[in-house]
Write an enzyme that holds these catalytic residues in place. Structure first.
Site, mmCIF file in Angstrom:
data_model
loop_
_atom_site.group_PDB
_atom_site.id
_atom_site.type_symbol
_atom_site.label_atom_id
_atom_site.label_comp_id
_atom_site.label_asym_id
_atom_site.label_seq_id
_atom_site.Cartn_x
_atom_site.Cartn_y
_atom_site.Cartn_z
ATOM 1 N N ASP A 35 0.835 -1.202 0.000
ATOM 2 C CA ASP A 35 0.000 0.000 0.000
ATOM 3 C C ASP A 35 0.868 1.250 0.000
ATOM 4 O OD1 ASP A 35 -2.302 -1.450 0.020
ATOM 5 O OD2 ASP A 35 -2.672 -1.245 2.167
ATOM 6 N N LYS A 57 -3.287 2.225 -2.355
ATOM 7 C CA LYS A 57 -4.488 2.663 -1.648
ATOM 8 C C LYS A 57 -4.190 3.910 -0.822
ATOM 9 C CE LYS A 57 -7.169 -0.403 0.226
ATOM 10 N NZ LYS A 57 -7.657 -1.527 1.037
ATOM 11 N N MET A 171 -8.143 7.914 9.867
ATOM 12 C CA MET A 171 -8.757 8.265 8.580
ATOM 13 C C MET A 171 -9.889 9.281 8.760
ATOM 14 S SD MET A 171 -8.887 4.420 6.921
ATOM 15 C CE MET A 171 -9.780 3.752 8.320
#
Length: 526
Positions: A35, A57, A171
């Site tokens: 990632d 990602k 996030m």
């Protein structure tokens, strides 16, 4: 034959926080699917022969959809490969690791899980915030703050407030205002300490500490880059007094180390200890000259030489390793006097039980040549086993001063290597020889053009633009930290800004980096 999949947590980015088990498995991998949040320093540990696949990602931009990633892992394992799925943080903490295993389980593909250090704990720690503290809170709660654009954040804020623990939102940058407002509306005190922590454990680390009511405005004012986490709780008040990482002299600096991989450990370790984020991208490799007829001829006459001079640690290793492979006793060198160009070469000799007789005060070819020229007598013989394209000034300085017989013996070649992974920016590049500079220039064709352009296009596609400071496609913008005059000359020839260490030692190089860091902070007022 079925392969196997290893789901490895890479931690928050700092290569030192990758687990020992994770590193061991990674270095044996045949395929690595990684990632974007995996640190560049960790990516450089991937074996050269392994297939590395970027599934990219990041918020708002997935190079490969999750379903395709799942299928990719299955296909590579079915080919009999040892596959590593490398994920930022911990693979089971909002990392969709469970989803990736379901398809493997369905097809009876063996797998292992290697937990990673989660950013929910490590990033606050690097910012001086203990997520629990006896006097403040005894519980920790990790929540995903991810939401799709235009949608409402579905969280039970009242339940979170009742917990009276430390809240860590991963996030959640785009949802910061919603999070803070939701907590206050659910009954949290508006003056509750809160923090936004950017790119923790890296050179981009930054913290903004305020109250839950004022944090959105402070973040808007000061700016923040992703990835970042939100911490809410009384422990945030300790962040300024407990801060330790930002006090290190090289905090906030990303430094590129270009020397060969087998020689980079000490330098990289000292730079990391001083707080730098270090990315090891070797730009050269030393390869023994195979089927070396000249060396075979000389090995039977080693005891005829009065001087044996080494110009690099690599030369020491290759010379004596070759003798051992040819089953020649080290005593075959006789009573020869041994010269070393500098401290690193001297140390390599000592590790083989050999102590040098001659070493110049200034560690370069010119001064080694002067020393040998002033010491060797007419008719004496000097053997110099070194790189195929060695510094000619060494020979010139000897010839000016003595009529000794010199044998310049090539025993290895310097091979330039193209880097595989590109850090988004660097503050300094450290060079330990002119050949590492030249290797960097060769790598620059790759570093500063194709990949950099590709990265920039990717950012444009998701509405982000790098600052000028972050663009380093032009090699002339690189701050070069050089070990000596010859290295500096090679860097200047390429148009780089140069600073040269006072002494040609690793410690002096590190000190040079620190001095430059302090000067740059003073100039910017940071």
């Amino acid at each position: 034959m079925k392969g196997k999949v290893y789901l490895i947590g890479a931690g928050p980015s700092d290569v030192g926080l990758l687990t020992i088990k994770g590193k061991e498995i990674l270095q044996k991998a045949q395929v690595v699917v990684y990632d974007r949040l995996v640190g560049t320093g960790i990516l450089t540990l991937i074996p050269e022969e392994a297939e590395a696949i970027d599934v990219g990602k990041r918020a708002g931009n997935h190079t490969m959809p999750q379903e395709q990633i799942n299928q990719l892992l299955l296909e590579k394992a079915q080919q009999g490969k040892q596959v590593v799925r490398l994920k930022g943080g911990d693979p089971f903490l909002f990392g969709r690791g469970g989803e990736e295993l379901e398809l493997l389980l369905e097809h009876e593909i063996p797998f292992e899980i290697v937990p990673g250090v989660t950013s929910a704990i490590s990033v606050p720690a690097y910012n001086g915030i203990p997520v629990t503290h006896r006097d403040y809170t005894s519980s920790l709660h990790i929540i995903t703050g991810h939401k799709k654009q235009g949608e409402r954040l579905e969280l039970d804020f009242e339940a979170l407030v009742r917990l009276k623990g430390t809240l860590v939102f991963l996030m959640g940058v785009s949802a910061l205002s919603d999070i803070c407002q939701g907590l206050i509306e659910a009954g949290m005190e508006s003056d509750m300490p809160a923090a936004m922590l950017q790119q923790g454990t890296t050179a981009g680390q930054k913290k903004i500490i305020a109250t839950v009511a004022a944090l959105p405005e402070e973040v808007e004012k000061q700016g923040i880059l992703t990835p970042a986490i939100i911490v809410v709780g009384k422990v945030c008040a300790l962040g300024n007094s407990f801060g330790w990482y930002e006090k290190k002299p090289l905090f906030g600096k990303k430094i590129l180390v270009t020397r060969p991989k087998e020689r980079s450990g000490t330098l990289s370790g000292k730079l990391r200890e001083a707080g730098a984020e270090v990315v090891e991208i070797p730009t050269i490799n030393t390869m023994p000259i195979w089927d070396n007829k000249r060396l075979e001829e000389e090995r039977n006459h080693l005891n005829e030489y009065q001087y044996l001079a080494f110009t690099s640690p690599a030369g020491v290793n290759i010379f004596f390793d070759t003798l051992r492979q040819q089953k020649m006793d080290i005593r075959s060198i006789g009573a020869v006097r041994i010269a070393a160009i500098g401290a690193g070469t001297k140390k390599e000799l000592e590790q083989r039980g050999l102590f040098c007789d001659l070493m110049p005060e200034i560690y370069d070819g010119e001064h080694l040549g002067i020393l040998l020229g002033e010491t060797a007598q007419k008719g004496e013989k000097i053997l110099i086993p070194r790189a195929k394209e060695g510094n000619q000034q060494l020979l010139a300085e000897i010839a000016k001063r003595t009529e000794a017989e010199v044998t310049d013996l090539p025993i290895y070649e310097t091979v330039y290597e193209a880097p595989r992974f590109l850090p988004e920016h660097i503050d300094m590049a450290v060079f330990t020889s002119a050949s590492t500079v030249r290797g960097f220039a060769q790598a620059g064709k790759h570093l500063f053009s194709q990949e950099a352009q590709t990265e920039q296009e990717k950012l444009k596609n998701i509405g982000e633009e790098r600052t000028e400071q972050e663009k380093y496609r032009d090699i002339r913008k690189i701050q070069a930290i050089c070990i000596g005059k010859q290295t500096e000359a090679a860097a200047k020839e390429l148009g780089m800004n140069t600073i040269t260490a006072k002494e040609a030692t690793i410690d002096s190089l590190v000190e040079c980096c620190i001095e430059y860091s302090i000067q740059s902070r003073n100039r910017t007022g940071l």
